[in-house]
Write an enzyme that holds these catalytic residues in place. Structure first.
Site, PDB file in Angstrom:
ATOM      1  N   GLN A   1       0.798  -1.226   0.000  1.00  0.00           N
ATOM      2  CA  GLN A   1       0.000   0.000   0.000  1.00  0.00           C
ATOM      3  C   GLN A   1       0.831   1.276   0.000  1.00  0.00           C
ATOM      4  OE1 GLN A   1      -2.704  -1.704   3.323  1.00  0.00           O
ATOM      5  NE2 GLN A   1      -4.065  -0.418   2.133  1.00  0.00           N
TER       6      GLN A   1
ATOM      7  N   ARG B   1       3.812  -0.099  13.080  1.00  0.00           N
ATOM      8  CA  ARG B   1       3.486  -1.415  12.531  1.00  0.00           C
ATOM      9  C   ARG B   1       3.535  -1.349  11.009  1.00  0.00           C
ATOM     10  NH1 ARG B   1      -2.001  -3.817  11.030  1.00  0.00           N
ATOM     11  NH2 ARG B   1      -1.410  -5.935  10.520  1.00  0.00           N
TER      12      ARG B   1
ATOM     13  N   HIS C   1       0.934  -9.372   4.779  1.00  0.00           N
ATOM     14  CA  HIS C   1      -0.207  -8.468   4.618  1.00  0.00           C
ATOM     15  C   HIS C   1      -0.613  -8.528   3.134  1.00  0.00           C
ATOM     16  CE1 HIS C   1      -2.315  -4.792   6.551  1.00  0.00           C
ATOM     17  NE2 HIS C   1      -2.902  -4.992   5.382  1.00  0.00           N
TER      18      HIS C   1
ATOM     19  N   ASN D   1      -1.955 -10.878   8.476  1.00  0.00           N
ATOM     20  CA  ASN D   1      -2.939  -9.817   8.630  1.00  0.00           C
ATOM     21  C   ASN D   1      -4.265 -10.254   8.022  1.00  0.00           C
ATOM     22  OD1 ASN D   1      -3.670  -6.854   9.156  1.00  0.00           O
ATOM     23  ND2 ASN D   1      -4.297  -7.147   7.018  1.00  0.00           N
ATOM     24  N   GLU D   2      -5.302 -10.324   8.864  1.00  0.00           N
ATOM     25  CA  GLU D   2      -6.679 -10.529   8.399  1.00  0.00           C
ATOM     26  C   GLU D   2      -6.843 -11.686   7.427  1.00  0.00           C
ATOM     27  OE1 GLU D   2      -8.019  -6.789   6.834  1.00  0.00           O
ATOM     28  OE2 GLU D   2      -8.188  -5.881   8.791  1.00  0.00           O
TER      29      GLU D   2
ATOM     30  N   ASN E   1      -8.060  -5.637  14.370  1.00  0.00           N
ATOM     31  CA  ASN E   1      -8.333  -4.512  13.487  1.00  0.00           C
ATOM     32  C   ASN E   1      -9.828  -4.227  13.567  1.00  0.00           C
ATOM     33  OD1 ASN E   1      -5.682  -4.770  12.776  1.00  0.00           O
ATOM     34  ND2 ASN E   1      -6.061  -5.499  10.697  1.00  0.00           N
TER      35      ASN E   1
ATOM     36  N   TYR F   1     -12.957  -1.540  12.483  1.00  0.00           N
ATOM     37  CA  TYR F   1     -13.425  -0.387  11.710  1.00  0.00           C
ATOM     38  C   TYR F   1     -14.888  -0.066  11.941  1.00  0.00           C
ATOM     39  CZ  TYR F   1      -9.005  -0.494   9.289  1.00  0.00           C
ATOM     40  OH  TYR F   1      -7.668  -0.442   9.017  1.00  0.00           O
TER      41      TYR F   1
ATOM     42  N   GLU G   1      -5.183  -1.972  14.025  1.00  0.00           N
ATOM     43  CA  GLU G   1      -5.698  -1.009  13.042  1.00  0.00           C
ATOM     44  C   GLU G   1      -7.014  -0.450  13.542  1.00  0.00           C
ATOM     45  OE1 GLU G   1      -6.141  -2.471   8.986  1.00  0.00           O
ATOM     46  OE2 GLU G   1      -4.218  -3.513   9.102  1.00  0.00           O
TER      47      GLU G   1
ATOM     48  N   TRP H   1      -4.863   3.323  11.770  1.00  0.00           N
ATOM     49  CA  TRP H   1      -4.741   3.059  10.339  1.00  0.00           C
ATOM     50  C   TRP H   1      -5.248   4.287   9.615  1.00  0.00           C
ATOM     51  CZ3 TRP H   1      -2.376  -0.609   7.550  1.00  0.00           C
ATOM     52  CH2 TRP H   1      -2.536  -0.519   6.156  1.00  0.00           C
TER      53      TRP H   1
ATOM     54  N   GLU I   1      -5.609   1.929  -1.377  1.00  0.00           N
ATOM     55  CA  GLU I   1      -6.628   1.139  -0.681  1.00  0.00           C
ATOM     56  C   GLU I   1      -7.004  -0.065  -1.566  1.00  0.00           C
ATOM     57  OE1 GLU I   1      -7.565   0.804   2.301  1.00  0.00           O
ATOM     58  OE2 GLU I   1      -9.371  -0.383   1.980  1.00  0.00           O
ATOM     59  N   TRP I   2      -6.009  -0.914  -1.817  1.00  0.00           N
ATOM     60  CA  TRP I   2      -6.199  -2.165  -2.547  1.00  0.00           C
ATOM     61  C   TRP I   2      -6.973  -1.948  -3.858  1.00  0.00           C
ATOM     62  CZ3 TRP I   2      -2.579  -5.058  -0.767  1.00  0.00           C
ATOM     63  CH2 TRP I   2      -2.198  -4.955   0.580  1.00  0.00           C
TER      64      TRP I   2
HETATM   65  C1  PNW Z   1      -7.943  -3.632   6.377  1.00  0.00           C
HETATM   66  N1  PNW Z   1     -13.984  -5.800   5.694  1.00  0.00           N
HETATM   67  O1  PNW Z   1      -8.729  -4.214   5.384  1.00  0.00           O
HETATM   68  C2  PNW Z   1      -6.516  -3.859   5.924  1.00  0.00           C
HETATM   69  O2  PNW Z   1      -5.720  -4.520   6.875  1.00  0.00           O
HETATM   70  C3  PNW Z   1      -5.838  -2.642   5.413  1.00  0.00           C
HETATM   71  O3  PNW Z   1      -4.772  -3.009   4.579  1.00  0.00           O
HETATM   72  C4  PNW Z   1      -6.852  -1.744   4.733  1.00  0.00           C
HETATM   73  O4  PNW Z   1      -6.265  -0.676   4.060  1.00  0.00           O
HETATM   74  C5  PNW Z   1      -7.787  -1.260   5.830  1.00  0.00           C
HETATM   75  O5  PNW Z   1      -8.358  -2.324   6.533  1.00  0.00           O
HETATM   76  C6  PNW Z   1      -8.881  -0.345   5.329  1.00  0.00           C
HETATM   77  O6  PNW Z   1      -9.747  -1.029   4.470  1.00  0.00           O
HETATM   78  C7  PNW Z   1     -10.052  -4.561   5.540  1.00  0.00           C
HETATM   79  O7  PNW Z   1     -14.627  -5.862   4.630  1.00  0.00           O
HETATM   80  C8  PNW Z   1     -10.767  -4.728   4.372  1.00  0.00           C
HETATM   81  O8  PNW Z   1     -14.485  -6.083   6.771  1.00  0.00           O
HETATM   82  C9  PNW Z   1     -12.067  -5.144   4.432  1.00  0.00           C
HETATM   83  C10 PNW Z   1     -12.658  -5.378   5.657  1.00  0.00           C
HETATM   84  C11 PNW Z   1     -11.946  -5.212   6.830  1.00  0.00           C
HETATM   85  C12 PNW Z   1     -10.640  -4.791   6.752  1.00  0.00           C
END
Ligand code: PNW
Length: 453
Positions: A21, A78, A122, A166-167, A292, A294, A352, A400, A407-408
């Site tokens: 990223q 990190r 990651h 990671n995830e 992580n 969100y 995150e 984060w 962002e992917w």
């Molecule tokens: C994380 N979901 O991704 C990643 O670890 C990061 O690299 C990314 O940039 C960040 O969160 C923000 O998106 C996620 O759909 C992507 O639940 C998708 C999900 C959760 C985390």
């Protein structure tokens, strides 16, 4: 009387990023391509045809970025290591120049009193390994063990906290089930296999660490607490499936040596049985969980949603971020107390937490105003403190992200950074949220009471 938000002594404040990223220069100094390099150069895969060829040019500018961390008072950073920089074919030959990059990064962090926390994977699997089946090939666990060993031998001691994956949920859900992320497969038979080999790879890495390493190793998972939309039995069962699928699919095997029962309901005949020896490998003790967080999810039963038969219910009274995620700080407290109760109060780092909001493409007179992100951080840090009050063993918090970045598959369209990046000039500008966060770090949380929302 208002509550004090001072955090416990030793609580670590940091920021997080990931290799593909931010680094750019994906093929520099003998690196092999990763699946993300390949995916990003496949037409139609990335929004606006963005790719990570330059990204934040962190590969060349890491010293400047560390100076920014220092100026913000961050205590820890990190980052992730790109497997194919170190092992261009994923296994076998080591590329010394790739290793040297991470050594320079780590040494520069240490010179600045910033503790490095490294994630070994990651998402950027070496493309050469994908050619051999990637996460679907059982041998991938040994390949990951071999790579882990190379890193531990070179950097353990200087790096005192390692995360294996990671995830893994995002890897299998996005990479193998729904196909929006690399390697872009859409196959319900593959996803459970990829999950299992990810977990075996984690186990092999932990095993290698116990033989060589002297410090801490753990795994990073994304957790989104699930709340049933109603108390109907159907909605409750949908909630349980959603929770098992996203929040327990990896932690239950690691802590209990067994997958959640609901996995079979979700995948049906595509859900395999695995040997006990695998489950023993996967469930070796670890030193911490990285969480992580969100957003949350209110879940209702929905026959048409594949394969979960569960859908999210939108909450119109709440704010949503630019990635369409509901802002719900209470969910972070709930997540941390859930981890405490279910898994026996392990040490947790919030590895995150952050939000994409609309930020201008250019700074104005050296300033980027991002009041929504400031408010997001304030509310979520209060939520972390509430969890600590409730007895959760939380070691630190990583926002984060340090920088706006790729962002992917959404490319550069979503900005998560507390530091703004002008991609045309690579100018970095700490946003208002960076200054806000620096104030929190300097006061060890005390400044969280300053404003009243
Ligand atoms: C994380 N979901 O991704 C990643 O670890 C990061 O690299 C990314 O940039 C960040 O969160 C923000 O998106 C996620 O759909 C992507 O639940 C998708 C999900 C959760 C985390």
């Amino acid at each position: 009387m208002s509550k004090s938000y001072v955090f416990p002594e030793g609580f670590v404040w940091g920021a997080a990023t990931a290799a593909y990223q931010i680094e750019g220069s994906p093929l520099a100094d003998g690196a092999g391509p990763s699946i993300w390099q390949r995916f990003a150069h496949t037409p139609g895969r990335m929004l606006n045809d963005d790719n990570g060829d330059i990204a934040c040019d962190h590969y060349n500018r890491f010293r400047d970025d560390i100076a920014i961390m220092k100026s913000l008072g961050l205590q820890s950073y990190r980052f992730s290591i790109s497997w194919s920089r170190v092992l261009p074919e994923g296994k076998g030959r080591v590329n010394q120049k790739g290793l040297d990059f991470y050594e320079r990064l780590v040494d520069t962090l240490l010179e600045n009193d910033i503790a490095p926390v490294a994630t070994l994977f990651h998402w950027d699997l070496p493309a050469a390994l994908d050619d051999r089946g990637g996460w679907l090939n059982p041998d991938v666990a040994d390949w990951f063990g071999e790579y882990s060993e190379v890193m531990f031998k070179r950097l353990d001691g200087r790096i005192k906290r390692w995360a294996t994956l990671n995830e893994p949920w995002v890897v299998t859900d996005g990479g193998y089930l729904h196909g929006a992320l690399a390697p872009g497969h859409r196959n319900r038979f593959e996803a459970p296999i990829a999950s299992h080999h990810l977990l075996r790879a984690h186990g092999k890495s932990v095993q290698a660490y116990r033989a060589i390493g002297q410090h801490d190793i753990g795994i990073v998972v994304n957790i989104e607490p699930k709340y049933a939309a109603s108390d109907s039995a159907e909605d409750q069962a949908a909630r349980d499936r959603a929770e098992a699928y996203m929040n327990r699919q990896y932690l239950d095997p690691v802590f209990f040596g067994k997958y959640p029962e609901q996995m079979r309901d979700i995948f049906g005949e595509a859900w395999p049985e695995w040997p006990q020896a695998d489950m023993d490998l996967i469930s070796q003790p670890i030193d911490f969980i990285g969480v992580n967080y969100y957003t949350r999810n209110v879940t209702r039963h929905d026959e048409s949603s594949w394969p979960l038969k569960a859908s999210p219910v939108r909450q119109p009274q709440h704010t949503y971020t630019e990635t369409g995620w509901e802002v719900y700080p209470q969910g972070l407290t709930d997540t941390l107390t859930w981890v405490k109760q279910r898994y026996g109060n392990p040490q947790v780092f919030i590895t995150e937490n952050g939000a994409a909001f609309f930020d201008p493409p250019k700074a104005e007179r050296g300033r980027v105003r991002d009041p929504l992100r400031v408010s997001y951080l304030r509310q979520h840090l209060r939520a972390v403190h509430d969890a600590i009050d409730a007895g959760c063993n939380i070691g630190g918090y990583f926002v984060w992200s340090l920088l706006d970045n790729l962002e992917w598959s959404l490319g550069y369209s979503k900005r998560f950074g507390i530091v703004h990046v002008d991609y045309q000039t690579q100018t970095r500008t700490p946003k208002d949220s960076a200054r806000y966060y620096a104030g929190i770090v300097a006061s060890h949380g005390a400044r969280l009471i300053d404003e009243d929302d």
